[in-house]
Design an enzyme around this catalytic site. Structure first.
Site, PDB file in Angstrom:
ATOM      1  N   GLY A 105      -1.502  -2.219  -8.972  1.00 40.59           N
ATOM      2  CA  GLY A 105      -1.799  -0.745  -8.851  1.00 40.59           C
ATOM      3  C   GLY A 105      -1.266  -0.369  -7.421  1.00 40.59           C
ATOM      4  O   GLY A 105      -0.900  -1.290  -6.604  1.00 40.59           O
TER       5      GLY A 105
ATOM      6  N   GLN B   3       0.015   4.738   0.004  1.00 41.12           N
ATOM      7  CA  GLN B   3       0.545   3.221   0.519  1.00 41.12           C
ATOM      8  C   GLN B   3       1.853   3.198   0.715  1.00 41.12           C
ATOM      9  O   GLN B   3       2.388   2.288   1.474  1.00 41.12           O
ATOM     10  CB  GLN B   3       0.072   2.273  -0.584  1.00 41.12           C
ATOM     11  CG  GLN B   3      -1.617   2.082  -0.650  1.00 41.12           C
ATOM     12  CD  GLN B   3      -1.863   0.841  -1.837  1.00 41.12           C
ATOM     13  OE1 GLN B   3      -1.757   1.341  -2.864  1.00 41.12           O
ATOM     14  NE2 GLN B   3      -2.038  -0.180  -1.359  1.00 41.12           N
TER      15      GLN B   3
ATOM     16  N   GLU C  82      -7.903   2.348  -6.671  1.00 39.98           N
ATOM     17  CA  GLU C  82      -6.730   3.258  -6.565  1.00 39.98           C
ATOM     18  C   GLU C  82      -7.430   4.753  -5.873  1.00 39.98           C
ATOM     19  O   GLU C  82      -6.777   5.453  -4.981  1.00 39.98           O
ATOM     20  CB  GLU C  82      -5.902   3.235  -7.339  1.00 39.98           C
ATOM     21  CG  GLU C  82      -5.324   2.068  -8.021  1.00 39.98           C
ATOM     22  CD  GLU C  82      -4.554   1.162  -6.776  1.00 39.98           C
ATOM     23  OE1 GLU C  82      -4.019   1.932  -5.786  1.00 39.98           O
ATOM     24  OE2 GLU C  82      -4.397  -0.042  -6.890  1.00 39.98           O
TER      25      GLU C  82
ATOM     26  N   HIS D 177      -8.422   4.952  -2.357  1.00 39.35           N
ATOM     27  CA  HIS D 177      -6.991   5.127  -1.487  1.00 39.35           C
ATOM     28  C   HIS D 177      -6.829   6.580  -1.396  1.00 39.35           C
ATOM     29  O   HIS D 177      -6.450   7.098  -0.227  1.00 39.35           O
ATOM     30  CB  HIS D 177      -5.800   4.505  -2.047  1.00 39.35           C
ATOM     31  CG  HIS D 177      -5.868   3.020  -1.606  1.00 39.35           C
ATOM     32  ND1 HIS D 177      -5.777   2.639  -0.201  1.00 39.35           N
ATOM     33  CD2 HIS D 177      -5.419   2.030  -2.426  1.00 39.35           C
ATOM     34  CE1 HIS D 177      -5.389   1.286  -0.453  1.00 39.35           C
ATOM     35  NE2 HIS D 177      -5.625   0.897  -1.753  1.00 39.35           N
TER      36      HIS D 177
HETATM   37  O1  GNR Z   1      -2.643  -5.599  -6.608  1.00 43.33           O
HETATM   38  C1  GNR Z   1      -3.702  -5.313  -6.552  1.00 43.33           C
HETATM   39  N1  GNR Z   1      -4.607  -6.141  -7.110  1.00 43.33           N
HETATM   40  C2  GNR Z   1      -6.057  -5.738  -7.342  1.00 43.33           C
HETATM   41  C3  GNR Z   1      -6.817  -6.903  -7.799  1.00 43.33           C
HETATM   42  C4  GNR Z   1      -8.172  -6.705  -7.733  1.00 43.33           C
HETATM   43  C5  GNR Z   1      -8.769  -5.420  -7.314  1.00 43.33           C
HETATM   44  C6  GNR Z   1      -7.679  -4.211  -6.899  1.00 43.33           C
HETATM   45  C7  GNR Z   1      -6.576  -4.452  -7.053  1.00 43.33           C
HETATM   46  S1  GNR Z   1      -5.274  -3.315  -6.422  1.00 43.33           S
HETATM   47  C8  GNR Z   1      -4.007  -4.083  -5.637  1.00 43.33           C
HETATM   48  C9  GNR Z   1      -2.894  -3.346  -5.298  1.00 43.33           C
HETATM   49  C10 GNR Z   1      -3.309  -2.226  -4.263  1.00 43.33           C
HETATM   50  O2  GNR Z   1      -3.482  -2.546  -3.400  1.00 43.33           O
HETATM   51  N2  GNR Z   1      -3.456  -1.078  -4.838  1.00 43.33           N
HETATM   52  O3  GNR Z   1      -3.973  -0.151  -3.865  1.00 43.33           O
HETATM   53 NI    NI Z   2      -4.917  -1.087  -2.284  1.00 40.52          NI
END
Ligand code: GNR
Ligand code: NI
Length: 174
Positions: free
Chosen positions: A46, A51, A137, A140
């Site tokens: 994600g 970001q 997400e 964020h």
């Molecule tokens: O790549 C990601 N793996 C993940 C694993 C468990 C819970 C959430 C995530 S999101 C993260 C990528 C990220 O920082 N998205 O904002």
């Molecule tokens: Ni994240």
């Protein structure tokens, strides 16, 4: 398509609340493609626009397994409209906090309304990893990081470590 540099902890940009998008045009679709390319390159499952330093309420997710076809989804102005009382615990990580992982408890299922890359209103009922990822997400977009859901002691340690790393990187560039 371009891979964009990731904004890292403790950059205050990550604490900004992102703004809703008024419309979905080709520029936004190009941004979505850049976000997906950046996410796949990292690699991650994600990525929120903030970001890569862009304060739009927009995120991309692909929770497909390695042996499955890619399943990218673009979420514009996503909103959690329902969440289960049942909770689930996942070990989370964040591309903005590289190589740090911690268990976070969140609602196991969420219903999310959003606009898709064609500008069409959509609804998704998510569980499992997708539910966790969507909540991570959407946090964020509100300036919230997964370390805000762990103990203050652990959080302070992580922030301290990343602040030191950022200072070391900055002094190398001087
Ligand atoms: O790549 C990601 N793996 C993940 C694993 C468990 C819970 C959430 C995530 S999101 C993260 C990528 C990220 O920082 N998205 O904002
Ligand atoms: Ni994240």
């Amino acid at each position: 398509m371009t891979i964009k540099p990731l904004v890292l902890l403790p950059d205050p940009v990550l604490r900004k609340k992102s703004d809703p998008l008024e419309r979905v045009d080709d520029e936004i679709r190009a941004l979505a493609d850049d976000m997906l390319e950046t996410m796949y390159d990292a690699p991650g499952i994600g990525l929120a626009a903030i970001q890569i330093g862009i304060p739009h309420r927009m995120l991309v997710i692909d929770c497909s397994k390695e042996d499955e076809d890619k399943a990218p989804i673009v979420f514009i102005n996503p909103e959690i409209v329902d969440s289960s009382d049942e909770r689930a615990v996942y070990e989370e990580g964040c591309l903005s906090i590289p190589d740090y992982y911690a268990e976070v408890e969140r609602p196991a299922e969420v219903k999310v309304e959003f606009i898709d890359r064609d500008g069409k209103a959509q609804q998704i009922e998510a569980d499992g990893l997708l539910a966790t990822c969507l909540q991570h997400e959407i946090d964020h977009l509100n300036g919230v990081l997964f370390i805000d859901h762990i103990s203050k002691l652990k959080r302070d340690m992580v922030v301290k470590k990343f602040t030191k790393l950022a200072k070391a990187r900055n002094s190398e560039r001087l």
